[in-house]
Motif scaffolding. Sequence first.
Motif, PDB file in Angstrom:
ATOM      1  N   UNK A   1       0.839  -1.194   0.000  1.00 25.02           N
ATOM      2  CA  UNK A   1       0.000   0.000   0.000  1.00 25.02           C
ATOM      3  C   UNK A   1       0.880   1.252   0.000  1.00 25.02           C
ATOM      4  N   UNK A   2       0.374   2.300  -0.616  1.00 25.59           N
ATOM      5  CA  UNK A   2       1.093   3.580  -0.553  1.00 25.59           C
ATOM      6  C   UNK A   2       1.154   4.060   0.893  1.00 25.59           C
ATOM      7  N   UNK A   3       2.313   4.548   1.291  1.00 24.30           N
ATOM      8  CA  UNK A   3       2.474   5.082   2.639  1.00 24.30           C
ATOM      9  C   UNK A   3       3.044   6.492   2.568  1.00 24.30           C
ATOM     10  N   UNK A   4       2.696   7.286   3.554  1.00 25.20           N
ATOM     11  CA  UNK A   4       3.207   8.647   3.598  1.00 25.20           C
ATOM     12  C   UNK A   4       4.680   8.655   3.968  1.00 25.20           C
ATOM     13  N   UNK A   5       5.454   9.528   3.334  1.00 31.90           N
ATOM     14  CA  UNK A   5       6.857   9.657   3.737  1.00 31.90           C
ATOM     15  C   UNK A   5       6.966  10.442   5.035  1.00 31.90           C
ATOM     16  N   UNK A   6       8.114  10.351   5.645  1.00 30.06           N
ATOM     17  CA  UNK A   6       8.410  11.146   6.838  1.00 30.06           C
ATOM     18  C   UNK A   6       8.505  12.610   6.414  1.00 30.06           C
ATOM     19  N   UNK A   7       7.541  13.424   6.876  1.00 34.59           N
ATOM     20  CA  UNK A   7       7.472  14.830   6.473  1.00 34.59           C
ATOM     21  C   UNK A   7       8.733  15.592   6.876  1.00 34.59           C
ATOM     22  N   UNK A   8       9.321  15.177   7.982  1.00 34.67           N
ATOM     23  CA  UNK A   8      10.556  15.840   8.421  1.00 34.67           C
ATOM     24  C   UNK A   8      11.682  15.637   7.413  1.00 34.67           C
ATOM     25  N   UNK A   9      11.707  14.468   6.763  1.00 32.74           N
ATOM     26  CA  UNK A   9      12.724  14.219   5.738  1.00 32.74           C
ATOM     27  C   UNK A   9      12.546  15.163   4.549  1.00 32.74           C
ATOM     28  N   UNK A  10      11.306  15.366   4.147  1.00 38.89           N
ATOM     29  CA  UNK A  10      11.043  16.276   3.026  1.00 38.89           C
ATOM     30  C   UNK A  10      11.478  17.688   3.392  1.00 38.89           C
ATOM     31  N   UNK A  11      11.073  18.149   4.562  1.00 35.07           N
ATOM     32  CA  UNK A  11      11.438  19.514   4.979  1.00 35.07           C
ATOM     33  C   UNK A  11      12.945  19.679   5.136  1.00 35.07           C
ATOM     34  N   UNK A  12      13.593  18.646   5.639  1.00 33.97           N
ATOM     35  CA  UNK A  12      15.033  18.696   5.813  1.00 33.97           C
ATOM     36  C   UNK A  12      15.752  18.822   4.473  1.00 33.97           C
ATOM     37  N   UNK A  13      15.278  18.083   3.472  1.00 33.87           N
ATOM     38  CA  UNK A  13      15.907  18.151   2.152  1.00 33.87           C
ATOM     39  C   UNK A  13      15.648  19.501   1.490  1.00 33.87           C
ATOM     40  N   UNK A  14      14.439  20.022   1.653  1.00 36.67           N
ATOM     41  CA  UNK A  14      14.158  21.362   1.108  1.00 36.67           C
ATOM     42  C   UNK A  14      15.067  22.397   1.759  1.00 36.67           C
ATOM     43  N   UNK A  15      15.241  22.299   3.055  1.00 35.01           N
ATOM     44  CA  UNK A  15      16.143  23.233   3.757  1.00 35.01           C
ATOM     45  C   UNK A  15      17.583  23.089   3.270  1.00 35.01           C
ATOM     46  N   UNK A  16      18.013  21.845   3.044  1.00 31.58           N
ATOM     47  CA  UNK A  16      19.377  21.619   2.546  1.00 31.58           C
ATOM     48  C   UNK A  16      19.586  22.297   1.204  1.00 31.58           C
ATOM     49  N   UNK A  17      18.619  22.144   0.326  1.00 31.51           N
ATOM     50  CA  UNK A  17      18.719  22.759  -1.002  1.00 31.51           C
ATOM     51  C   UNK A  17      18.683  24.279  -0.885  1.00 31.51           C
ATOM     52  N   UNK A  18      17.778  24.775  -0.038  1.00 31.62           N
ATOM     53  CA  UNK A  18      17.657  26.239   0.115  1.00 31.62           C
ATOM     54  C   UNK A  18      18.919  26.880   0.679  1.00 31.62           C
ATOM     55  N   UNK A  19      19.628  26.150   1.553  1.00 27.14           N
ATOM     56  CA  UNK A  19      20.842  26.734   2.144  1.00 27.14           C
ATOM     57  C   UNK A  19      21.961  26.870   1.111  1.00 27.14           C
ATOM     58  N   UNK A  20      21.815  26.214  -0.039  1.00 28.83           N
ATOM     59  CA  UNK A  20      22.840  26.345  -1.088  1.00 28.83           C
ATOM     60  C   UNK A  20      22.744  27.681  -1.817  1.00 28.83           C
ATOM     61  N   UNK A  21      21.589  28.364  -1.683  1.00 28.99           N
ATOM     62  CA  UNK A  21      21.438  29.666  -2.341  1.00 28.99           C
ATOM     63  C   UNK A  21      22.171  30.726  -1.509  1.00 28.99           C
ATOM     64  N   UNK A  22      23.467  30.751  -1.619  1.00 30.06           N
ATOM     65  CA  UNK A  22      24.238  31.707  -0.815  1.00 30.06           C
ATOM     66  C   UNK A  22      25.340  32.355  -1.655  1.00 30.06           C
ATOM     67  N   UNK A  23      25.767  33.513  -1.196  1.00 30.03           N
ATOM     68  CA  UNK A  23      26.902  34.191  -1.841  1.00 30.03           C
ATOM     69  C   UNK A  23      28.189  33.746  -1.147  1.00 30.03           C
ATOM     70  N   UNK A  24      28.659  32.599  -1.567  1.00 27.56           N
ATOM     71  CA  UNK A  24      29.866  32.042  -0.966  1.00 27.56           C
ATOM     72  C   UNK A  24      31.120  32.423  -1.732  1.00 27.56           C
TER      73      UNK A  24
END
Length: 556
Positions: A411-434
């Motif tokens: 059966x389809x199961x929901x993913x861990x929402x924290x994992x999704x948010x964590x990955x979005x945050x990881x990607x967003x933190x790359x938008x930096x003037x390094x």
Amino acid sequence: MEYTEYTCDVLVIGSGGAGCKCSIVASKNGQDVIMVSKGLTFKSGCTMLAEGGYNAVFGYVDEADSMQLHILDTLKGGAFLNDLKLVHDLVVESPKMLIELESYGCLFDRQDDGRLNQRAFGGQTCRRTCFKGDQSGHEMMLGLKEEIIREGVKTHSEIMITKLLFDENHTKIVGAMGIRLADSSIVVYHSKATVIASGGCGWLYPVTSNAVQKTGDGIVIAYEAGADMMDMEMVQFHPTGMVAPESRRGVLITEAVRGEGGHLINTEGERFMKNYDSREELATRDIVARSIYTEIQEGRGTEDGGVYLSVTHLPKEQVQTKLRTMVHQFKDVGVDILNEPMVVAPTAHHFMGGIRISRTCESNIENLFAAGEATSGVHGANRLGGNALADTQVFGNIAGIESSKRAKETELENPDEEEINSEINRINTLWTKGTYNPEDIKIEIREIMWKYVAIVRDEKGLKQAQTELTNLEEKAKDMNVQDYKEYNNDLINALEVISMIKLAKLIVKSALLRKESRGAHYRIDYPEKNDAEYLKSFVLNKNGDVTTIQRGLFDD
């Protein structure tokens, strides 16, 4: 956080030969399939670029050929590091899968009597390589594409998968997520079974025959999810890639050139392969690549760092019909191969390491399957030419069958929402003037791998590579990624850099563990094969464990 969601029974990551075959089979088994590609669907995999052919025991040219001989050739070519059961499945199923390709519309070359033609390829006892001139992979992809369309499989192009998603209990894979390259938006896939068929990692090196998308992303996301990695030290360098012009450096010159009778010649006019192996130009790729490397290093190479590959002694009609792509490929850069030799040198080509799979193509992570070059075990320490295209169809088929079975009982199961948010945050933190340009770090990774972890290796160089890659990890924390959404190459490069460093370090770690020379792994500080201690595969896992699997003719 906002993201687009898709739901399917079977999610296939990759749209080359293995991904297409898996998608077709899963669809025929009544499953709703989505096939996702980092590049353009059907066009961005290495199958499309494959030229030489597909190994299958028919005995149409050499009647003495047999399944046993194909198995033995594959094991010898892989220096007996292969998984015996996977080799058996490859050889037994390969002819059936080629016939299925023809049912999709693929047309392979025939003899005058109408039977399939078969050519010689390196390391093979008999002529068993089926082909379509020197456009075999392209022909396969045309047929696979038509069958995908007939089946109505949904295809998503230009989406880079960056993470596999676990269920809320963190026990099994229930999907994946990534970014849409067109606008950098987040995409989440919900699936009952997930298949990684994303190919290899040739672009860890500056000279490669691979499609530009092949940076090993699929292997790394599996590793990050806890999948076992095996034979990570085994990187094949195809003996013959283009040398010039610079824009074409590394582009494949098919093994079919040597299969049709091409000669490798040094600058002294000598056919030098007789000095290295009794099979001469048709020795296995690891041997031919090292032989070319030795000729160049010892001063018998061309000024631009290659050797000659000549077909000028062959009948012109044979070259024009059997090697048509090569004729046009070189004509495009001002070389007439009918009357002058090609200049060639080794190029990073195939990754024998990757995700460890069972005979059902499942990893050690529940609901996660894999097929094609992203996997390990089939080819051992060195792949025979012609076995890769067969691999895509045999194990793409198995992955399609087995992922379908899993989807039907899941059966389809929901993913861990924290994992999704964590990955979005990881990607967003790359938008930096390094400080550092991601593309510059990519170049550094490739230079390190080419210098220390290529055709010839030693402990000092491998440890230096470890140190320099660790330094690059720090640089990767301070990358400059410009803030725009449409096809942001900085963001794509930054994500790839992080994966490439992880993968490169795994290759180096495994290369240090193997203190011998075997197949594509050649160490000048341990130049001999050592069966007593190293007839075994090294298995690495994110948890830090290193285990081994005994190999040889009688593994369990």
